[in-house]
Design a protein around this motif. Structure first.
Motif, PDB file in Angstrom:
ATOM      1  N   GLY A 274     -20.021  -5.587  10.150  1.00  0.00           N
ATOM      2  CA  GLY A 274     -20.206  -6.142   9.632  1.00  0.00           C
ATOM      3  C   GLY A 274     -19.364  -5.281   8.736  1.00  0.00           C
ATOM      4  O   GLY A 274     -19.201  -4.154   8.540  1.00  0.00           O
ATOM      5  N   GLY A 275     -17.407  -5.710   8.793  1.00  0.00           N
ATOM      6  CA  GLY A 275     -16.210  -4.979   8.573  1.00  0.00           C
ATOM      7  C   GLY A 275     -14.480  -5.674   8.945  1.00  0.00           C
ATOM      8  O   GLY A 275     -14.469  -7.474   9.115  1.00  0.00           O
ATOM      9  N   ILE A 276     -14.183  -5.669   8.361  1.00  0.00           N
ATOM     10  CA  ILE A 276     -12.631  -5.816   8.623  1.00  0.00           C
ATOM     11  C   ILE A 276     -12.090  -5.075   9.723  1.00  0.00           C
ATOM     12  O   ILE A 276     -11.712  -3.813   9.621  1.00  0.00           O
ATOM     13  CB  ILE A 276     -11.933  -6.463   7.623  1.00  0.00           C
ATOM     14  CG1 ILE A 276     -10.488  -7.799   7.448  1.00  0.00           C
ATOM     15  CG2 ILE A 276     -12.213  -4.967   6.401  1.00  0.00           C
ATOM     16  CD1 ILE A 276     -10.137  -8.264   6.335  1.00  0.00           C
ATOM     17  N   TYR A 277     -10.971  -5.752  10.949  1.00  0.00           N
ATOM     18  CA  TYR A 277     -10.148  -5.158  11.358  1.00  0.00           C
ATOM     19  C   TYR A 277      -8.629  -5.884  10.966  1.00  0.00           C
ATOM     20  O   TYR A 277      -8.226  -6.694  11.062  1.00  0.00           O
ATOM     21  CB  TYR A 277     -10.143  -4.428  12.551  1.00  0.00           C
ATOM     22  CG  TYR A 277      -8.939  -4.384  13.490  1.00  0.00           C
ATOM     23  CD1 TYR A 277      -9.180  -2.820  14.033  1.00  0.00           C
ATOM     24  CD2 TYR A 277      -7.838  -4.923  13.640  1.00  0.00           C
ATOM     25  CE1 TYR A 277      -7.867  -2.516  14.607  1.00  0.00           C
ATOM     26  CE2 TYR A 277      -6.520  -4.272  14.332  1.00  0.00           C
ATOM     27  CZ  TYR A 277      -6.630  -2.980  15.454  1.00  0.00           C
ATOM     28  OH  TYR A 277      -6.346  -3.291  15.808  1.00  0.00           O
ATOM     29  N   ILE A 278      -7.679  -4.880  10.333  1.00  0.00           N
ATOM     30  CA  ILE A 278      -6.023  -5.197  10.270  1.00  0.00           C
ATOM     31  C   ILE A 278      -4.751  -4.891  10.680  1.00  0.00           C
ATOM     32  O   ILE A 278      -5.258  -3.200  11.019  1.00  0.00           O
ATOM     33  CB  ILE A 278      -5.856  -4.779   8.566  1.00  0.00           C
ATOM     34  CG1 ILE A 278      -7.040  -5.160   7.736  1.00  0.00           C
ATOM     35  CG2 ILE A 278      -4.574  -5.252   8.133  1.00  0.00           C
ATOM     36  CD1 ILE A 278      -7.038  -5.148   6.453  1.00  0.00           C
ATOM     37  N   TYR A 279      -4.150  -5.395  11.503  1.00  0.00           N
ATOM     38  CA  TYR A 279      -3.164  -4.382  12.078  1.00  0.00           C
ATOM     39  C   TYR A 279      -2.133  -5.181  11.308  1.00  0.00           C
ATOM     40  O   TYR A 279      -1.476  -6.260  12.322  1.00  0.00           O
ATOM     41  CB  TYR A 279      -3.627  -4.559  13.460  1.00  0.00           C
ATOM     42  CG  TYR A 279      -2.192  -3.121  14.084  1.00  0.00           C
ATOM     43  CD1 TYR A 279      -0.588  -3.517  13.638  1.00  0.00           C
ATOM     44  CD2 TYR A 279      -2.795  -2.342  14.150  1.00  0.00           C
ATOM     45  CE1 TYR A 279       0.370  -1.993  13.952  1.00  0.00           C
ATOM     46  CE2 TYR A 279      -1.457  -0.569  14.669  1.00  0.00           C
ATOM     47  CZ  TYR A 279      -0.593  -1.170  14.371  1.00  0.00           C
ATOM     48  OH  TYR A 279       0.510   0.022  14.168  1.00  0.00           O
ATOM     49  N   PRO A 280      -1.339  -4.661  10.479  1.00  0.00           N
ATOM     50  CA  PRO A 280      -0.647  -5.729  10.008  1.00  0.00           C
ATOM     51  C   PRO A 280       1.267  -5.549  10.054  1.00  0.00           C
ATOM     52  O   PRO A 280       1.112  -5.124  10.867  1.00  0.00           O
ATOM     53  CB  PRO A 280      -0.146  -5.221   8.679  1.00  0.00           C
ATOM     54  CG  PRO A 280      -0.934  -4.081   8.377  1.00  0.00           C
ATOM     55  CD  PRO A 280      -2.013  -3.859   9.528  1.00  0.00           C
ATOM     56  N   SER A 281       1.889  -6.440   9.723  1.00  0.00           N
ATOM     57  CA  SER A 281       3.177  -6.013  10.128  1.00  0.00           C
ATOM     58  C   SER A 281       3.539  -4.779   9.525  1.00  0.00           C
ATOM     59  O   SER A 281       2.773  -4.709   8.262  1.00  0.00           O
ATOM     60  CB  SER A 281       4.020  -7.228   9.667  1.00  0.00           C
ATOM     61  OG  SER A 281       3.748  -7.098   8.395  1.00  0.00           O
ATOM     62  N   THR A 282       4.830  -3.733   9.648  1.00  0.00           N
ATOM     63  CA  THR A 282       4.935  -3.720   8.602  1.00  0.00           C
ATOM     64  C   THR A 282       6.682  -3.738   8.730  1.00  0.00           C
ATOM     65  O   THR A 282       6.866  -4.433   8.845  1.00  0.00           O
ATOM     66  CB  THR A 282       4.836  -1.663   9.253  1.00  0.00           C
ATOM     67  OG1 THR A 282       5.808  -1.999  11.086  1.00  0.00           O
ATOM     68  CG2 THR A 282       3.471  -2.038   9.733  1.00  0.00           C
ATOM     69  N   SER A 283       6.969  -3.397   7.568  1.00  0.00           N
ATOM     70  CA  SER A 283       8.418  -2.909   7.609  1.00  0.00           C
ATOM     71  C   SER A 283       8.745  -2.557   9.006  1.00  0.00           C
ATOM     72  O   SER A 283      10.238  -3.266   9.192  1.00  0.00           O
ATOM     73  CB  SER A 283       9.053  -2.057   6.692  1.00  0.00           C
ATOM     74  OG  SER A 283       8.409  -0.200   6.334  1.00  0.00           O
ATOM     75  N   LYS A 284       8.922  -1.409   9.846  1.00  0.00           N
ATOM     76  CA  LYS A 284       9.677  -1.283  10.634  1.00  0.00           C
ATOM     77  C   LYS A 284       9.009  -2.236  12.027  1.00  0.00           C
ATOM     78  O   LYS A 284      10.261  -2.783  12.375  1.00  0.00           O
ATOM     79  CB  LYS A 284       8.800   0.341  11.904  1.00  0.00           C
ATOM     80  CG  LYS A 284       9.730   1.076  10.755  1.00  0.00           C
ATOM     81  CD  LYS A 284       9.563   2.197  11.307  1.00  0.00           C
ATOM     82  CE  LYS A 284       7.866   2.696  11.132  1.00  0.00           C
ATOM     83  NZ  LYS A 284       7.213   4.124  11.612  1.00  0.00           N
ATOM     84  N   ASN A 285       7.982  -2.803  12.086  1.00  0.00           N
ATOM     85  CA  ASN A 285       7.898  -3.918  13.178  1.00  0.00           C
ATOM     86  C   ASN A 285       7.135  -5.180  12.343  1.00  0.00           C
ATOM     87  O   ASN A 285       5.759  -5.204  12.129  1.00  0.00           O
ATOM     88  CB  ASN A 285       5.635  -3.051  14.276  1.00  0.00           C
ATOM     89  CG  ASN A 285       6.811  -1.936  15.013  1.00  0.00           C
ATOM     90  OD1 ASN A 285       7.997  -1.714  15.760  1.00  0.00           O
ATOM     91  ND2 ASN A 285       6.351  -0.904  14.770  1.00  0.00           N
ATOM     92  N   PRO A 286       7.934  -5.669  12.355  1.00  0.00           N
ATOM     93  CA  PRO A 286       7.526  -7.169  10.881  1.00  0.00           C
ATOM     94  C   PRO A 286       6.426  -8.068  12.188  1.00  0.00           C
ATOM     95  O   PRO A 286       5.533  -8.871  11.466  1.00  0.00           O
ATOM     96  CB  PRO A 286       9.406  -8.057  11.161  1.00  0.00           C
ATOM     97  CG  PRO A 286       9.936  -7.640  11.938  1.00  0.00           C
ATOM     98  CD  PRO A 286       9.454  -6.350  12.438  1.00  0.00           C
ATOM     99  N   ASN A 287       6.340  -7.944  13.506  1.00  0.00           N
ATOM    100  CA  ASN A 287       5.110  -8.775  13.863  1.00  0.00           C
ATOM    101  C   ASN A 287       4.117  -7.865  14.283  1.00  0.00           C
ATOM    102  O   ASN A 287       3.255  -8.246  14.960  1.00  0.00           O
ATOM    103  CB  ASN A 287       5.950  -9.478  15.226  1.00  0.00           C
ATOM    104  CG  ASN A 287       6.675 -10.677  15.075  1.00  0.00           C
ATOM    105  OD1 ASN A 287       6.932 -11.069  13.473  1.00  0.00           O
ATOM    106  ND2 ASN A 287       8.110 -10.306  15.639  1.00  0.00           N
ATOM    107  N   GLY A 288       3.913  -6.398  13.704  1.00  0.00           N
ATOM    108  CA  GLY A 288       2.828  -5.366  13.450  1.00  0.00           C
ATOM    109  C   GLY A 288       2.702  -5.079  14.972  1.00  0.00           C
ATOM    110  O   GLY A 288       4.139  -5.131  15.655  1.00  0.00           O
ATOM    111  N   LYS A 289       1.643  -5.191  15.959  1.00  0.00           N
ATOM    112  CA  LYS A 289       1.514  -3.702  16.891  1.00  0.00           C
ATOM    113  C   LYS A 289       1.086  -4.504  18.128  1.00  0.00           C
ATOM    114  O   LYS A 289       1.541  -4.583  19.268  1.00  0.00           O
ATOM    115  CB  LYS A 289       1.364  -2.721  16.917  1.00  0.00           C
ATOM    116  CG  LYS A 289       1.386  -1.889  17.847  1.00  0.00           C
ATOM    117  CD  LYS A 289      -0.168  -0.163  18.349  1.00  0.00           C
ATOM    118  CE  LYS A 289       0.522   0.307  19.731  1.00  0.00           C
ATOM    119  NZ  LYS A 289      -0.352   0.777  19.439  1.00  0.00           N
TER     120      LYS A 289
END
Ligand code: AHM
Ligand code: MG
Length: 338
Positions: free
Chosen positions: A259-274
């Protein structure tokens, strides 16, 4: 009736009629992935012993340095998938463009395209941390018997007919779905056979683990920053525990079990994340939903995003349903108030 300890081979045969396009082709495709997985597993396990790790001296389309095992895994999966007259095209993280497969069958009836990340998290290889393979399968949309086009690959994730991952961890597992639940198989390395060890896998509805690279915190969108603070707050079943391996497959796998959550969000450097939509996020999102979990970019269901490019990136929030919904709430609150 599927039962624990059944071999993957037996499971595939027994369950092929539950697949809506009833033909043995998809089964043969999963079988070829099983074979490539064993070959790559053998090599990954030797990584510390032989001089196979280290930079290959080449860069992939994302400008990242390739590791030797990336190249090896890429070759093995492509070879194995090409040899069986089922697949008409392959797209891979390690290939700039998609590969067209000319069937050796004279009627060229191959119907499936496969998108693959042959060795995800490969920066973890030289420190003996788990890596994985991720795959996604679609039926082609262009006419059978003609060469594949980009349209066959740029399909929404909700059109996937199968998806899965292999985790090369403390043990090697193959986890996959054909749209009727998720099943996990563990490799017995002594005899080279995968056994059903995790039937009908499900994300707990809620969880206590959040997985995100907090080193990037200052670059995150406000909604994600707020959600992280919420995870850390002392209230109810919080604070949550932070666990981040930096290997999507491993972080996802642990979160699905615990049970958990994984997050790879957008960042100011990479607006679409990785992470890449087609061969990382879509297959994981399909597995997540089949296991009662959820996957979104904060606003839109991952599986409903119309892809426009083969190597497209997308922000990714995935895991236990209640946790993903909470993170979405934080993302959407900020949008409303700004
Ligand atoms: P890769 O395809 O180049 O291996 O990158 C994908 C990986 C994921 O497995 C992992 O979750 C993420 O990149 C880690 O990235 P970071 O080091 O930026 O946190
Ligand atoms: Mg990857």
């Amino acid at each position: 009736m599927s039962q624990k300890n059944q071999t993957l081979g037996e499971f595939i045969i027994e369950n092929q009629t539950s697949f809506k396009y009833t033909s043995g082709e998809l089964s043969r495709l999963i079988n070829s992935i099983r074979l490539a997985a064993k070959v790559v597993n053998h090599e990954v396990n030797k990584a510390g012993l032989v001089d196979i790790i280290g930079a290959y001296g080449d860069t992939n389309i994302q400008g990242e340095e390739q590791q030797k095992l990336d190249v090896y895994a890429n070759e093995k999966f492509i070879q194995t998938l090409t040899n069986r007259n089922i697949v008409c095209g392959i797209a891979s993280e390690e290939e700039d463009d998609f590969i067209t497969i000319n069937s050796q069958d004279e009627n060229n009836q191959n119907k499936y395209v496969v998108l693959i990340d042959p060795l995800d998290g490969s920066s973890n290889i030289d420190v003996n941390v788990s890596v994985g393979t991720i795959f996604s399968v679609y039926r082609r949309v262009t006419p059978i018997g003609t060469p594949v086009t980009i349209d066959d690959f740029l399909q929404k994730g909700n059109q996937q007919v199968a998806a899965g991952y292999i985790i090369y961890g403390t043990s090697t597992m193959l986890v996959y779905t054909t749209g009727v639940g998720v099943n996990g198989f563990t490799l017995n390395p002594a005899i080279g056979t995968f056994y059903l060890s995790h039937p009908d896998m499900k994300f707990p509805k809620d969880g206590k683990i959040y997985s995100v690279n907090e080193g990037n915190y200052i670059h995150f969108p406000q909604g994600i920053k707020d959600y992280i603070k919420y995870c850390q707050m002392e209230e109810g079943n919080r604070p949550y525990t932070s666990r981040y391996i930096g290997s999507l497959v491993s972080d996802f796998h642990r979160n699905m079990i615990k049970g958990g959550i994984y997050i790879y969000p957008s960042t100011s450097k990479n607006p679409n994340g990785k992470l890449r939509l087609l061969y990382e996020c879509n297959p994981m999102a399909f597995i997540a939903e089949q296991a009662n979990g959820k996957a979104s970019d904060g606003f839109t269901r991952i599986l409903d995003i119309q892809p426009t490019e083969l190597h497209q990136r997308v922000p990714f929030i995935c895991g236990s349903k209640s946790m993903v919904e909470k993170a979405e709430e934080f993302m959407q609150q900020v949008t409303v108030s700004t």
